[in-house]
Motif scaffolding. Structure first.
Motif, PDB file in Angstrom:
ATOM      1  N   GLN A 270       0.836  -1.201   0.000  1.00 12.14           N
ATOM      2  CA  GLN A 270       0.000   0.000   0.000  1.00 12.14           C
ATOM      3  C   GLN A 270       0.872   1.253   0.000  1.00 12.14           C
ATOM      4  O   GLN A 270       0.612   2.210  -0.730  1.00 12.14           O
ATOM      5  CB  GLN A 270      -0.913  -0.018   1.225  1.00 12.14           C
ATOM      6  CG  GLN A 270      -1.813   1.190   1.366  1.00 12.14           C
ATOM      7  CD  GLN A 270      -3.003   1.117   0.425  1.00 12.14           C
ATOM      8  OE1 GLN A 270      -3.094   0.226  -0.395  1.00 12.14           O
ATOM      9  NE2 GLN A 270      -3.897   2.069   0.550  1.00 12.14           N
ATOM     10  N   PHE A 271       1.920   1.241   0.808  1.00  9.66           N
ATOM     11  CA  PHE A 271       2.813   2.400   0.859  1.00  9.66           C
ATOM     12  C   PHE A 271       3.556   2.573  -0.472  1.00  9.66           C
ATOM     13  O   PHE A 271       3.856   3.700  -0.873  1.00  9.66           O
ATOM     14  CB  PHE A 271       3.824   2.240   2.000  1.00  9.66           C
ATOM     15  CG  PHE A 271       4.825   3.352   2.075  1.00  9.66           C
ATOM     16  CD1 PHE A 271       4.423   4.623   2.440  1.00  9.66           C
ATOM     17  CD2 PHE A 271       6.159   3.134   1.763  1.00  9.66           C
ATOM     18  CE1 PHE A 271       5.342   5.665   2.499  1.00  9.66           C
ATOM     19  CE2 PHE A 271       7.076   4.162   1.826  1.00  9.66           C
ATOM     20  CZ  PHE A 271       6.667   5.431   2.191  1.00  9.66           C
ATOM     21  N   LEU A 272       3.843   1.471  -1.163  1.00 11.27           N
ATOM     22  CA  LEU A 272       4.502   1.571  -2.467  1.00 11.27           C
ATOM     23  C   LEU A 272       3.679   2.394  -3.451  1.00 11.27           C
ATOM     24  O   LEU A 272       4.231   3.022  -4.362  1.00 11.27           O
ATOM     25  CB  LEU A 272       4.753   0.181  -3.045  1.00 11.27           C
ATOM     26  CG  LEU A 272       6.046  -0.533  -2.648  1.00 11.27           C
ATOM     27  CD1 LEU A 272       6.162  -1.851  -3.403  1.00 11.27           C
ATOM     28  CD2 LEU A 272       7.274   0.342  -2.919  1.00 11.27           C
ATOM     29  N   ARG A 273       2.365   2.374  -3.288  1.00  8.74           N
ATOM     30  CA  ARG A 273       1.521   3.192  -4.167  1.00  8.74           C
ATOM     31  C   ARG A 273       1.836   4.670  -3.972  1.00  8.74           C
ATOM     32  O   ARG A 273       1.895   5.443  -4.939  1.00  8.74           O
ATOM     33  CB  ARG A 273       0.052   2.933  -3.868  1.00  8.74           C
ATOM     34  CG  ARG A 273      -0.419   1.535  -4.224  1.00  8.74           C
ATOM     35  CD  ARG A 273      -1.829   1.279  -3.737  1.00  8.74           C
ATOM     36  NE  ARG A 273      -2.784   2.220  -4.296  1.00  8.74           N
ATOM     37  CZ  ARG A 273      -4.038   2.337  -3.899  1.00  8.74           C
ATOM     38  NH1 ARG A 273      -4.490   1.575  -2.913  1.00  8.74           N
ATOM     39  NH2 ARG A 273      -4.846   3.201  -4.460  1.00  8.74           N
ATOM     40  N   CYS A 274       2.044   5.072  -2.733  1.00  8.54           N
ATOM     41  CA  CYS A 274       2.429   6.457  -2.448  1.00  8.54           C
ATOM     42  C   CYS A 274       3.777   6.778  -3.076  1.00  8.54           C
ATOM     43  O   CYS A 274       3.961   7.838  -3.678  1.00  8.54           O
ATOM     44  CB  CYS A 274       2.461   6.684  -0.942  1.00  8.54           C
ATOM     45  SG  CYS A 274       3.300   8.191  -0.419  1.00  8.54           S
ATOM     46  N   VAL A 275       4.736   5.859  -2.936  1.00  7.85           N
ATOM     47  CA  VAL A 275       6.066   6.051  -3.522  1.00  7.85           C
ATOM     48  C   VAL A 275       5.959   6.181  -5.035  1.00  7.85           C
ATOM     49  O   VAL A 275       6.597   7.058  -5.647  1.00  7.85           O
ATOM     50  CB  VAL A 275       6.991   4.874  -3.144  1.00  7.85           C
ATOM     51  CG1 VAL A 275       8.322   4.980  -3.881  1.00  7.85           C
ATOM     52  CG2 VAL A 275       7.219   4.835  -1.639  1.00  7.85           C
ATOM     53  N   ALA A 276       5.140   5.319  -5.650  1.00  2.79           N
ATOM     54  CA  ALA A 276       4.982   5.352  -7.102  1.00  2.79           C
ATOM     55  C   ALA A 276       4.397   6.684  -7.559  1.00  2.79           C
ATOM     56  O   ALA A 276       4.856   7.283  -8.545  1.00  2.79           O
ATOM     57  CB  ALA A 276       4.083   4.198  -7.549  1.00  2.79           C
ATOM     58  N   ALA A 277       3.386   7.167  -6.844  1.00  2.00           N
ATOM     59  CA  ALA A 277       2.792   8.452  -7.194  1.00  2.00           C
ATOM     60  C   ALA A 277       3.812   9.575  -7.052  1.00  2.00           C
ATOM     61  O   ALA A 277       3.896  10.479  -7.901  1.00  2.00           O
ATOM     62  CB  ALA A 277       1.576   8.726  -6.306  1.00  2.00           C
ATOM     63  N   GLY A 278       4.611   9.535  -5.983  1.00  2.00           N
ATOM     64  CA  GLY A 278       5.643  10.557  -5.793  1.00  2.00           C
ATOM     65  C   GLY A 278       6.677  10.550  -6.901  1.00  2.00           C
ATOM     66  O   GLY A 278       7.149  11.614  -7.338  1.00  2.00           O
TER      67      GLY A 278
END
Length: 360
Positions: free
Chosen positions: A13-21
């Motif tokens: 789930q946190f990887l989604r934030c990283v990907a968006a960033g």
């Protein structure tokens, strides 16, 4: 939140934030290059930021495989397939339409140098319907909200999965066959805008995500050194040493290694605790992805005024501002609207919650 039968893949789930960033950083670098005229400005982030899309596609394949693995088999499987596709539309379409129409309003009532000759109605309709068309602004095959190009691939993937569910066919095998056929046809007819758009190997990154899901399901517990090695190798391949390879090989496979490694790290308590504290950022990644095109240019302008040569600072400012607006968009608009639409039109909850899916 990404949930699978009581197991919370908080790290993924946190990887989604990283990907968006990463995507925001890439577009901020492009904006800086356009405003300064320096072709080599922030070339690293321009090149590396696109990895966010590959991570998103792998996560999407993972989540869709997990969320459809226990679908009941009614007498009419088309009912379940329709439910699956309807809930995916509820998850994706309203927010995308909101930001597309916001862009239409800005172009028509405020103006845009990119659309100095006007905004063709057919192009707007194509953008709303995820139909690949050449943008009159850039000449590339892009929708009005340019980051929405990935959603065309998502819609195709959802349609293939819905077909597999309706026909009661194996999801991974069916998706592999259909996507390979589409890719092959695209190579035979390269002059078609639609086929040229979909005829890219990035299409197969959804399959990598499905493979990751199967590996994770078959063996939830592995020695800690295995995910650690996967993550290290993936990070080196994605951000340190990148030979000139096809995107599927050079970015897709390392992205799959990263996602699998992070999923297997779930058993580490401090990893779960840390990821849980920032789960909102992952939940809001879709809003961040859609909203950043409106926020990022403003952040870049302000960053350049505060520090004319602080390009890294400006990129960071763009990422933070876009993430903050994305969180507000998620809390105030996306989350309540999705819940309301699911309650009214989503049907029986025989499928995983729409919040489990990575949209891009």
């Amino acid at each position: 939140m990404l949930t699978t039968s009581g197991s919370h893949l908080l790290g993924v789930q946190f990887l989604r934030c990283v990907a968006a960033g990463l995507v925001v950083a890439q577009h901020a670098a492009l904006e800086l290059r356009a405003r300064t005229g320096q072709a080599d400005l922030l070339a690293y982030w321009h090149d590396m930021g696109g990895v966010g899309v590959d991570i998103f596609f792998v996560i999407s394949g993972l989540v869709m495989y997990l969320s459809t693995r226990r679908i009941p088999a009614p007498a009419d499987a088309t009912v379940t397939a329709g439910l699956f596709f309807r809930r995916r539309m509820i998850r994706i379409v309203p927010m995308y339409w909101f930001y597309t129409m916001l862009k239409v309003g800005i172009v028509l009532f405020i103006g845009s140098k990119a659309f100095i000759d006007g905004l063709p109605l057919l192009y707007v309709l194509g953008s709303l319907l995820f139909y690949p068309m050449v943008s009159p602004a850039s000449g590339d095959i892009l929708p009005l909200v340019e980051s929405g190009w990935t959603l065309g691939f998502e819609m195709l993937f959802y349609a293939v999965l819905a077909m597999a569910i309706a026909l009661r066919l194996p999801r991974l095998k069916t998706a592999t066959l259909v996507l390979a056929l589409i890719f092959l046809v695209a190579q035979l007819w390269p002059d078609s805008v639609v086929l040229r758009f979909f005829g890219r190997t990035v299409l197969f990154e959804f399959l990598l995500g499905m493979v990751v899901a199967r590996l994770w399901m078959q063996r939830r517990e592995v020695p800690l050194w295995i995910p650690a090695c996967l993550i290290v190798v993936a990070l080196v391949a994605l951000f340190v040493y990148r030979p000139h390879l096809d995107r599927f090989i050079g970015l897709g496979i390392p992205s799959a290694m990263l996602v699998l490694g992070v999923a297997w790290m779930e058993k580490v308590e401090w990893v779960r605790a840390l990821a849980a504290k920032v789960s909102l950022l992952g939940d809001a990644s879709y809003s961040t992805y859609l909203a950043h095109g409106f926020v990022m240019p403003v952040a870049v302008i302000l960053g350049m005024k505060l520090s004319a040569r602080g390009f890294g600072f400006t990129c960071l400012m763009a990422v933070l501002a876009s993430t903050a607006v994305g969180c507000l968009s998620y809390l105030l608009l996306e989350q309540p609207m999705t819940k309301w639409l699911n309650a009214r039109f989503g049907g029986a909850r025989t499928l995983a919650s729409p919040e489990t899916a990575a949209p891009v």
